[in-house]
Write an enzyme that holds these catalytic residues in place. Structure first.
Site, PDB file in Angstrom:
ATOM      1  N   ARG A 141      56.649  46.245  44.088  1.00 12.06           N
ATOM      2  CA  ARG A 141      55.248  45.156  44.179  1.00 12.06           C
ATOM      3  C   ARG A 141      54.089  45.908  43.565  1.00 12.06           C
ATOM      4  O   ARG A 141      53.457  45.079  43.315  1.00 12.06           O
ATOM      5  CB  ARG A 141      55.250  46.381  45.858  1.00 12.06           C
ATOM      6  CG  ARG A 141      53.675  45.688  45.703  1.00 12.06           C
ATOM      7  CD  ARG A 141      54.026  44.027  46.637  1.00 12.06           C
ATOM      8  NE  ARG A 141      52.515  43.867  47.128  1.00 12.06           N
ATOM      9  CZ  ARG A 141      51.824  42.946  47.169  1.00 12.06           C
ATOM     10  NH1 ARG A 141      52.487  41.772  47.372  1.00 12.06           N
ATOM     11  NH2 ARG A 141      50.345  42.341  47.354  1.00 12.06           N
ATOM     12  N   GLU A 142      54.196  47.107  42.434  1.00 10.40           N
ATOM     13  CA  GLU A 142      52.857  47.527  42.070  1.00 10.40           C
ATOM     14  C   GLU A 142      53.503  46.779  40.731  1.00 10.40           C
ATOM     15  O   GLU A 142      52.271  46.346  39.544  1.00 10.40           O
ATOM     16  CB  GLU A 142      53.256  49.035  41.453  1.00 10.40           C
ATOM     17  CG  GLU A 142      52.584  49.451  42.305  1.00 10.40           C
ATOM     18  CD  GLU A 142      51.751  49.070  42.872  1.00 10.40           C
ATOM     19  OE1 GLU A 142      50.562  49.384  42.502  1.00 10.40           O
ATOM     20  OE2 GLU A 142      51.267  49.437  44.534  1.00 10.40           O
ATOM     21  N   SER A 143      54.414  46.502  40.245  1.00  9.81           N
ATOM     22  CA  SER A 143      54.544  45.762  38.715  1.00  9.81           C
ATOM     23  C   SER A 143      55.840  44.727  37.874  1.00  9.81           C
ATOM     24  O   SER A 143      55.835  44.910  36.856  1.00  9.81           O
ATOM     25  CB  SER A 143      54.567  47.169  37.143  1.00  9.81           C
ATOM     26  OG  SER A 143      55.770  47.703  37.422  1.00  9.81           O
TER      27      SER A 143
END
Length: 416
Positions: A141-143
């Site tokens: 999700r983040e990167s």
């Protein structure tokens, strides 16, 4: 009579004068801001950085070639009293379903990486107690599992925001933490790539989080959250463990909530034993009973779309996911993707209902109206968090309406 060449030359000259009259003030304002920024660095930030043990060499290396990035959001320029951007006030209030558009990509990517990094993930889970699926879902999700481009220089972003943003003190603290990363944690300034908000590396840590939670898990003597997968994954797990992740507990369960159970019972301040929720008629949508180890523990009703979407009984670990990103939908995305990565399955059993197109400024106006009537909506921010949702349900109940605990156009008109 002038010929066409003369007329064209005259037009170009006039156009150039007009263009210069428009560009020159903007250029002058930007140059003035840059000059003020450099004065601020020298007279304000440097003395504090020096008092915290930052060397002049580190300070100069961090800010070499740096000038304010005036394209960043939420800046108050010198001589002005408010941010120029009104995007937050005019942004659309979006349906919760839109948030989960990319969950399948995170799940498929998480499953393939669970195999590729199985040994590392197993070691991380043993050390920190956080399930591998949760770590993988946050990474995705983040990167995008480390594939997302992180385009900004962190010192440019944090310096600009510490000087010009509405939350100067918060960004000043992060800027000083970034300098400490270079001075004391052996992070080279050129490695300090961030998002437009200053979040760095594959876990998207702010500098203060890096100092507290970044882990050297590959044993090279440096916590490299930009390039080292073991370091990035272990740092995510350490962050959750440091915020109180409860080893052995689930994050939550999708459930069916009977009409006899009011949606106004939602929220982390309305907890009950999961056995008590079950006794009220709440059941898991997959037909399985709640795990025996969870029945005696506290759980919380969570209905992010009120009666217009899936419902959940969540555990304290759900709120540890919110510590990573203060959003119900973010925590739900991570937990749901983690379950699919680890156990299989697909989307939510219940459908997300249609949501009326509204502006966040309209939601904020409704929240202020509810506040005037004595409801605690959690702040008039234009977001329908759990306090706003249950305040809507309480208002509906008091006025003889069926409680849906979610805004729509009719409610906006009636409550305002």
């Amino acid at each position: 009579m002038r010929n066409s060449a003369e007329r064209r030359s005259s037009f170009i000259a006039v156009f150039s004068i007009v263009l210069l009259s428009l560009v020159a003030p903007a250029h002058a304002a930007a140059q003035n801001t840059a000059d003020l920024f450099n004065q601020w660095l020298a007279r304000d930030l440097w003395p504090e950085a020096r008092s915290r043990g930052i060397s002049e060499a580190t300070f100069n290396a961090a800010f070499e070639g740096i000038s304010p990035n005036l394209k960043l959001p939420d800046l108050v320029l010198p001589g002005e009293s408010a941010p120029r951007s009104t995007e937050q006030h005019q942004a659309e209030f979006r349906a919760p379903a839109a948030y989960f558009a990319h969950v399948d990509g995170v799940v498929s990517g998480g499953r393939s990486r669970a195999k590729a990094h199985a040994a590392t993930l197993s070691a991380i889970e043993r050390r920190f107690g956080v399930p591998s699926g949760i770590v993988l879902a946050i990474w995705g999700r983040e990167s995008g599992f480390g594939s997302a481009k992180i385009p900004y220089n962190a010192f440019e972003v944090l310096g600009t925001k510490a000087f010009l943003a509405t939350r100067k003190e918060m960004f000043r603290k992060e800027l000083l933490a970034a300098l400490e990363m270079v001075e004391k944690r052996r992070v080279r300034p050129e490695m300090m790539r961030s998002s437009w908000a200053g979040a760095m590396g594959q876990p998207q840590f702010m500098p203060s989080s890096y100092l507290k939670y970044a882990v050297d898990f590959d044993g090279d003597g440096r916590a490299d959250i930009w390039n080292s997968v073991p370091d990035a994954l272990a740092s995510i797990a350490n962050y959750l463990a440091g915020h109180g992740w409860l080893q052995g507990r689930d994050w939550g369960f999708e459930v069916a909530v009977p009409e006899s159970v009011s949606c106004t019972l939602e929220g982390p301040d309305r907890g009950r034993r999961i056995a008590d929720w079950a006794a009220m008629g709440i059941t898991r949508v997959n037909g399985k009973p709640f795990p025996a180890h969870e029945l005696r523990e506290e759980g919380y009703l969570m209905m992010p779309a009120g009666r217009f979407g899936p419902a959940f009984v969540v555990t304290p670990n759900f709120y540890r996911l919110k510590d990573y990103n203060e959003s119900d939908l973010y925590a739900l995305f991570v937990g749901h993707a983690a379950d699919q990565i680890m156990y299989g399955g697909s989307g939510f059993a219940a459908r997300w209902g249609e949501v009326d197109s509204m502006r966040r400024s309209d939601i904020a106006a409704m929240q202020r109206a509810l506040e005037r009537q004595g409801h605690d909506v959690g702040g008039a921010d234009g977001l329908a968090g759990f306090k706003t949702r249950r305040s809507i349900g309480l208002w509906q109940g008091k006025t003889g309406r069926a409680a849906t605990c979610f805004p729509d156009r009719d409610l906006l008109r009636q409550i305002r």
